[in-house]
Scaffold this active site. Structure first.
Site, PDB file in Angstrom:
ATOM      1  N   LYS A 126     -10.117 -10.926   5.035  1.00  0.00           N
ATOM      2  CA  LYS A 126      -9.491 -10.033   4.042  1.00  0.00           C
ATOM      3  C   LYS A 126      -8.429 -10.821   3.301  1.00  0.00           C
ATOM      4  O   LYS A 126      -7.865 -11.789   3.830  1.00  0.00           O
ATOM      5  CB  LYS A 126      -8.822  -8.849   4.751  1.00  0.00           C
ATOM      6  CG  LYS A 126      -8.552  -7.679   3.850  1.00  0.00           C
ATOM      7  CD  LYS A 126      -9.780  -6.794   3.762  1.00  0.00           C
ATOM      8  CE  LYS A 126      -9.611  -5.650   2.809  1.00  0.00           C
ATOM      9  NZ  LYS A 126     -10.699  -4.671   2.952  1.00  0.00           N
ATOM     10  N   ASP A 166     -10.987  -4.038  -3.019  1.00  0.00           N
ATOM     11  CA  ASP A 166     -10.349  -3.073  -2.105  1.00  0.00           C
ATOM     12  C   ASP A 166      -9.331  -2.333  -2.982  1.00  0.00           C
ATOM     13  O   ASP A 166      -9.496  -2.308  -4.221  1.00  0.00           O
ATOM     14  CB  ASP A 166      -9.686  -3.798  -0.910  1.00  0.00           C
ATOM     15  CG  ASP A 166      -9.283  -2.830   0.215  1.00  0.00           C
ATOM     16  OD1 ASP A 166     -10.151  -2.454   1.018  1.00  0.00           O
ATOM     17  OD2 ASP A 166      -8.106  -2.438   0.284  1.00  0.00           O
TER      18      ASP A 166
HETATM   19  P1  NDP Z   1      -8.626   2.305  -5.195  1.00  0.00           P
HETATM   20  O1  NDP Z   1      -7.602   1.351  -5.618  1.00  0.00           O
HETATM   21  O2  NDP Z   1      -9.829   2.517  -6.035  1.00  0.00           O
HETATM   22  O3  NDP Z   1      -7.979   3.727  -4.915  1.00  0.00           O
HETATM   23  C1  NDP Z   1      -6.955   3.876  -3.995  1.00  0.00           C
HETATM   24  C2  NDP Z   1      -6.546   5.334  -3.967  1.00  0.00           C
HETATM   25  O4  NDP Z   1      -5.682   5.556  -2.867  1.00  0.00           O
HETATM   26  C3  NDP Z   1      -5.749   5.719  -5.213  1.00  0.00           C
HETATM   27  O5  NDP Z   1      -5.964   7.080  -5.460  1.00  0.00           O
HETATM   28  C4  NDP Z   1      -4.313   5.457  -4.761  1.00  0.00           C
HETATM   29  O6  NDP Z   1      -3.338   6.188  -5.480  1.00  0.00           O
HETATM   30  C5  NDP Z   1      -4.372   5.920  -3.326  1.00  0.00           C
HETATM   31  N1  NDP Z   1      -3.348   5.196  -2.564  1.00  0.00           N
HETATM   32  C6  NDP Z   1      -3.258   3.851  -2.364  1.00  0.00           C
HETATM   33  N2  NDP Z   1      -2.183   3.554  -1.645  1.00  0.00           N
HETATM   34  C7  NDP Z   1      -1.562   4.725  -1.389  1.00  0.00           C
HETATM   35  C8  NDP Z   1      -0.412   5.066  -0.685  1.00  0.00           C
HETATM   36  N3  NDP Z   1       0.349   4.135  -0.084  1.00  0.00           N
HETATM   37  N4  NDP Z   1      -0.079   6.391  -0.610  1.00  0.00           N
HETATM   38  C9  NDP Z   1      -0.855   7.331  -1.212  1.00  0.00           C
HETATM   39  N5  NDP Z   1      -1.967   7.059  -1.907  1.00  0.00           N
HETATM   40  C10 NDP Z   1      -2.327   5.789  -1.984  1.00  0.00           C
HETATM   41  O7  NDP Z   1      -9.068   1.825  -3.721  1.00  0.00           O
HETATM   42  P2  NDP Z   1     -10.378   2.180  -2.901  1.00  0.00           P
HETATM   43  O8  NDP Z   1     -10.839   3.554  -3.191  1.00  0.00           O
HETATM   44  O9  NDP Z   1     -11.313   1.054  -3.023  1.00  0.00           O
HETATM   45  O10 NDP Z   1      -9.811   2.123  -1.396  1.00  0.00           O
HETATM   46  C11 NDP Z   1      -9.347   3.272  -0.696  1.00  0.00           C
HETATM   47  C12 NDP Z   1      -9.399   3.018   0.798  1.00  0.00           C
HETATM   48  O11 NDP Z   1     -10.749   2.727   1.186  1.00  0.00           O
HETATM   49  C13 NDP Z   1      -8.568   1.822   1.284  1.00  0.00           C
HETATM   50  O12 NDP Z   1      -8.098   2.109   2.582  1.00  0.00           O
HETATM   51  C14 NDP Z   1      -9.608   0.706   1.368  1.00  0.00           C
HETATM   52  O13 NDP Z   1      -9.206  -0.300   2.272  1.00  0.00           O
HETATM   53  C15 NDP Z   1     -10.800   1.480   1.881  1.00  0.00           C
HETATM   54  N6  NDP Z   1     -12.109   0.881   1.677  1.00  0.00           N
HETATM   55  C16 NDP Z   1     -12.532   0.489   0.442  1.00  0.00           C
HETATM   56  C17 NDP Z   1     -13.776  -0.053   0.275  1.00  0.00           C
HETATM   57  C18 NDP Z   1     -14.315  -0.423  -1.051  1.00  0.00           C
HETATM   58  O14 NDP Z   1     -15.471  -0.835  -1.127  1.00  0.00           O
HETATM   59  N7  NDP Z   1     -13.572  -0.312  -2.134  1.00  0.00           N
HETATM   60  C19 NDP Z   1     -14.676  -0.253   1.425  1.00  0.00           C
HETATM   61  C20 NDP Z   1     -14.174   0.262   2.668  1.00  0.00           C
HETATM   62  C21 NDP Z   1     -12.927   0.789   2.766  1.00  0.00           C
HETATM   63  P3  NDP Z   1      -2.418   5.419  -6.565  1.00  0.00           P
HETATM   64  O15 NDP Z   1      -3.349   5.135  -7.699  1.00  0.00           O
HETATM   65  O16 NDP Z   1      -1.343   6.376  -6.888  1.00  0.00           O
HETATM   66  O17 NDP Z   1      -1.917   4.176  -5.882  1.00  0.00           O
HETATM   67  O1  2IT Z   2     -12.765  -2.593   3.608  1.00  0.00           O
HETATM   68  C1  2IT Z   2     -13.879  -2.947   3.159  1.00  0.00           C
HETATM   69  O2  2IT Z   2     -14.889  -2.955   3.861  1.00  0.00           O
HETATM   70  C2  2IT Z   2     -13.958  -3.358   1.755  1.00  0.00           C
HETATM   71  N1  2IT Z   2     -12.956  -3.282   1.052  1.00  0.00           N
HETATM   72  C3  2IT Z   2     -15.238  -3.884   1.199  1.00  0.00           C
HETATM   73  C4  2IT Z   2     -15.403  -5.336   1.536  1.00  0.00           C
HETATM   74  C5  2IT Z   2     -16.573  -6.020   0.900  1.00  0.00           C
HETATM   75  O3  2IT Z   2     -16.683  -7.229   1.133  1.00  0.00           O
HETATM   76  O4  2IT Z   2     -17.370  -5.404   0.193  1.00  0.00           O
END
Ligand code: NDP
Ligand code: 2IT
Length: 448
Positions: A126, A166
């Site tokens: 990561k 992420d």
């Molecule tokens: P995005 O940046 O697209 O969206 C993040 C969302 O979470 C936004 O709505 C953001 O609000 C909110 N957020 C982030 N930090 C905080 C905080 N400290 N308090 C409250 N709200 C918060 O990210 P993703 O949707 O990609 O990721 C969301 C989660 O999913 C993370 O935990 C990530 O690690 C996990 N994840 C993502 C994957 C992927 O493929 N993208 C795969 C697997 C897991 P704001 O805009 O106000 O910051």
């Molecule tokens: O937390 C996760 O699994 C991700 N943000 C996606 C990682 C990836 O390599 O697609």
């Protein structure tokens, strides 16, 4: 020394060696607790523990860049290459002001077991930066990404380490990073990054994969109890990539999503977030980078709750899709009080250890992140396969494979839980199954 003491010794050494890394400690603690069941039966896995909690390599670097008004800014860049026993390091990049070594290490550590569970040949890693993309212009984001890649380029490659998105890193950032990588290497190697745009080697369904996969996983959890998402009232937190596509698939499967959130608060829409409302959210968040509170200006029956989380709204099921530790003990209690019968984690480590204890005490269904959100990285691995073949699969092909992978992860976690006399304990099952494959590979490769 009995197994319990041996495990505690490993945990104490992590606390001592890495003080001030509470998120990393939390992730290690959870895994070690689950592994007790395995280690009591097969002691020789104990030797693996001190090595698996130590990253193979951790890179920390300066990222200087210039704002639109010619101010010099310096951010910190990270890439933690945790484990390459079963494949090249693989895992996302997070750009968020809260990013520090503890957060990147917890994410990298979890990624090892998640990636193993997908059944695909990907190791765990990561990275990211404390850079905050909010309020920055496109050109500022581009200059930051280019500077970040000037250093990262030394450490990545399609057979070495393959970053992706992420929090704060999506298609736009991956595009800028790929463009700079290509200049630096003078070589077209699309398999070095995943989550790319379709025009340069991206895969159909990768944007949808984490959210869709999470909904598929929840459906499997419910099917195991002769139930389904159809007709369920659902709480979703976050409003980014994972949350948006979780809502899309839950709705297609007949569920009704009542909430979405961002760091300023949550919206509550009693009528449910349908396709048209979701299209508005996608445009608001992905194009205009606006705040979720705007939802209530367009859909006036919905309410906005500033500074609050959605867990107090009565519902049947919850999908935390924002960030780590967003469900604390008091939130878990609220969920139970509101009638919640299951949690399926889209975000990484969204529940504190105390919250998880409350889920188990109340015997609700619990789909842990490592299993439930593995669809994103699994589809990244499918993107890598397509890049190697120089082919692009259809939407149906990728979605079908994603669905099979999620069904398989659920089956493996459930079967492993049964094997260790913990029927229904998907956290124990996922942690043990994810660990066992990596540990066996490490054993086979000697002391490395
Ligand atoms: P995005 O940046 O697209 O969206 C993040 C969302 O979470 C936004 O709505 C953001 O609000 C909110 N957020 C982030 N930090 C905080 C905080 N400290 N308090 C409250 N709200 C918060 O990210 P993703 O949707 O990609 O990721 C969301 C989660 O999913 C993370 O935990 C990530 O690690 C996990 N994840 C993502 C994957 C992927 O493929 N993208 C795969 C697997 C897991 P704001 O805009 O106000 O910051
Ligand atoms: O937390 C996760 O699994 C991700 N943000 C996606 C990682 C990836 O390599 O697609």
């Amino acid at each position: 020394m009995n197994t319990e003491e041996a495990i505690d010794k490993v945990y104490q050494s992590v606390l001592k060696r890495d003080p001030g890394q509470p998120e990393f400690h939390q992730a290690v603690y959870e895994i070690l607790q689950s592994l007790k069941l395995l280690l009591e039966r097969e002691e020789d896995y104990l030797d693996i523990l001190p090595r698996i909690v130590e990253p193979e390599r951790a890179i920390l670097f300066r990222v200087p860049w210039v704002t639109d008004d010619n101010q010099v800014r310096v951010n910190r860049g990270y890439r933690v290459q945790f484990n390459s026993a079963i494949g090249p390091f693989k895992g996302g990049l997070r750009f968020h002001p809260s990013v520090n070594l503890s957060i990147i290490k917890f994410l990298g550590f979890e990624q090892i077991f998640k990636n193993s569970l997908t059944g695909l040949p990907i190791g765990g890693g990561k990275g990211g930066s404390d850079f905050d993309p909010k309020g920055k212009s496109d050109m500022e984001v581009m200059r930051f990404c280019q500077s970040f890649m000037i250093e990262l380029e030394h450490h990545i490659g399609q057979n070495t380490d393959v970053p992706a998105g992420d929090i704060g890193v999506g298609k736009r950032e991956i595009g800028y990073l790929f463009g700079q990588f290509k200049r630096l290497r003078n070589s077209y190697e699309p398999g070095v990054l995943t989550g790319k745009d379709l025009n340069f080697g991206g895969s159909l369904i990768r944007p949808e994969a984490t959210g869709y996969g999470c909904a598929y996983f929840a459906e499997e959890m419910l099917h195991a109890h002769n139930d389904s998402l159809s007709g369920k009232k659902v709480l979703v937190s976050g409003s980014g990539n994972v949350a948006q596509y979780a809502v899309e698939k839950i709705t297609q499967l007949g569920g009704k999503c009542l909430t979405l959130s961002d760091s300023s608060g949550f919206i509550h829409d009693q009528d449910g977030i349908d396709e048209e409302k979701l299209a508005f959210v996608k445009e608001l968040k992905n194009e205009r980078h606006g705040r979720i509170s705007e939802y209530t200006k367009v859909f006036t029956k919905a309410t906005f709750h500033a500074g609050q989380k959605p867990w107090g709204v009565p519902a049947d099921f919850a999908f935390p899709c924002a960030t780590q530790n967003e469900i604390e003990a008091k939130d878990a209690e609220q969920l139970i009080m509101g009638g919640c019968k299951g949690i399926c984690e889209g975000a990484n480590m969204p529940s504190t250890l105390d919250a998880i204890r409350i889920y188990y005490q109340n015997k609700i269904l619990y789909g842990p992140a490592k299993a439930a959100n593995a669809g994103g990285v699994a589809t990244s691995a499918l993107e890598m396969s397509q890049n190697s073949q120089r082919l692009a699969w259809t939407r149906e092909e990728v979605d079908g494979r994603l669905r099979n992978i999620m069904v398989n992860i659920h089956r493996v976690a459930a079967e492993t839980a049964n094997e260790f006399d913990r029927p229904g304990d998907l956290m124990a099952g996922a942690n043990i199954a994810g660990f066992r494959k990596v540990a066996d590979a490490m054993k086979g490769q000697g002391i490395v």
